[in-house]
Design a protein around this motif. Structure first.
Motif, short mmCIF file in Angstrom:
data_model
loop_
_atom_site.label_atom_id
_atom_site.label_comp_id
_atom_site.label_asym_id
_atom_site.label_seq_id
_atom_site.Cartn_x
_atom_site.Cartn_y
_atom_site.Cartn_z
N ALA A 1 0.83 -1.21 0.00
CA ALA A 1 0.00 0.00 0.00
C ALA A 1 0.86 1.25 0.00
O ALA A 1 0.60 2.20 -0.75
N ALA A 2 1.91 1.25 0.83
CA ALA A 2 2.79 2.43 0.90
C ALA A 2 3.48 2.68 -0.44
O ALA A 2 3.56 3.82 -0.90
N LYS A 3 3.97 1.62 -1.07
CA LYS A 3 4.66 1.78 -2.36
C LYS A 3 3.68 2.22 -3.44
O LYS A 3 4.00 3.08 -4.27
N PHE A 4 2.47 1.65 -3.44
CA PHE A 4 1.44 2.05 -4.40
C PHE A 4 1.16 3.55 -4.27
O PHE A 4 1.14 4.28 -5.27
N ASP B 1 -5.27 8.34 -7.02
CA ASP B 1 -5.61 7.02 -6.47
C ASP B 1 -4.69 6.69 -5.30
O ASP B 1 -3.46 6.75 -5.42
N ARG B 2 -5.32 6.36 -4.16
CA ARG B 2 -4.57 6.00 -2.96
C ARG B 2 -5.21 4.77 -2.32
O ARG B 2 -6.41 4.54 -2.44
N TYR B 3 -4.39 4.03 -1.59
CA TYR B 3 -4.92 2.93 -0.81
C TYR B 3 -4.73 3.26 0.66
O TYR B 3 -3.62 3.63 1.06
N PRO B 4 -5.77 3.16 1.49
CA PRO B 4 -7.14 2.83 1.09
C PRO B 4 -7.84 4.06 0.49
O PRO B 4 -7.45 5.18 0.77
N GLU B 5 -8.83 3.77 -0.35
CA GLU B 5 -9.57 4.87 -0.98
C GLU B 5 -10.35 5.64 0.07
O GLU B 5 -10.89 5.07 1.01
N GLN B 6 -10.38 6.91 -0.08
CA GLN B 6 -11.19 7.77 0.79
C GLN B 6 -12.46 8.10 0.06
O GLN B 6 -12.42 8.70 -1.01
#
Length: 121
Positions: free
Chosen positions: A101-104, A115-120
């Motif tokens: 998740a951090a690398k994404f 786009d981020r994980y987790p989506e807000q």
């Protein structure tokens, strides 16, 4: 079924410890896991090659004869890759979900994607 990465790791490490007889021989070197991962990654590539043969209707006596069979073969090899990848991460006490998740998110930020994980939501 929802996949629980932490539960999978516990079960997988327990099984690999038995399989490798860690109680008698100790933990294998780190390169054992990276080499196993490389081998399984090669098997994914080979399964994709055979998938493409099915797509192109090429003769293939050994291997899948339908797209469903070819896709299933790829899926099984991907599962093997994930298992060895997680065992490698376990040896280094790396939380694979957390670092993924951090690398994404790092790449999204670097490349200007929202786009981020987790989506807000």
């Amino acid at each position: 079924m929802t996949f629980d990465m932490k539960l999978f790791r516990r079960i997988s490490v327990r099984r690999s410890d038995k399989w490798l007889n860690v109680a008698e021989f100790g933990r294998p070197p780190l390169m054992y896991w990276s080499n196993a991962l490389a081998g399984e990654t090669g098997e994914v590539c080979n399964a994709v090659k055979k998938y493409e043969r099915v797509v192109r209707k090429m003769r293939q006596n050994k291997g899948p004869q339908s797209l469903d069979e070819a896709k299933t073969a790829i899926a099984k090899e991907i599962a093997d890759v994930y298992t060895y990848l997680d065992l490698l991460a376990a040896e280094l006490d790396i939380d694979i979900g957390e670092v993924t998740a951090a690398k994404f998110n790092e790449i999204s930020i670097r490349e200007g994607f929202t786009d981020r994980y987790p989506e807000q939501v």
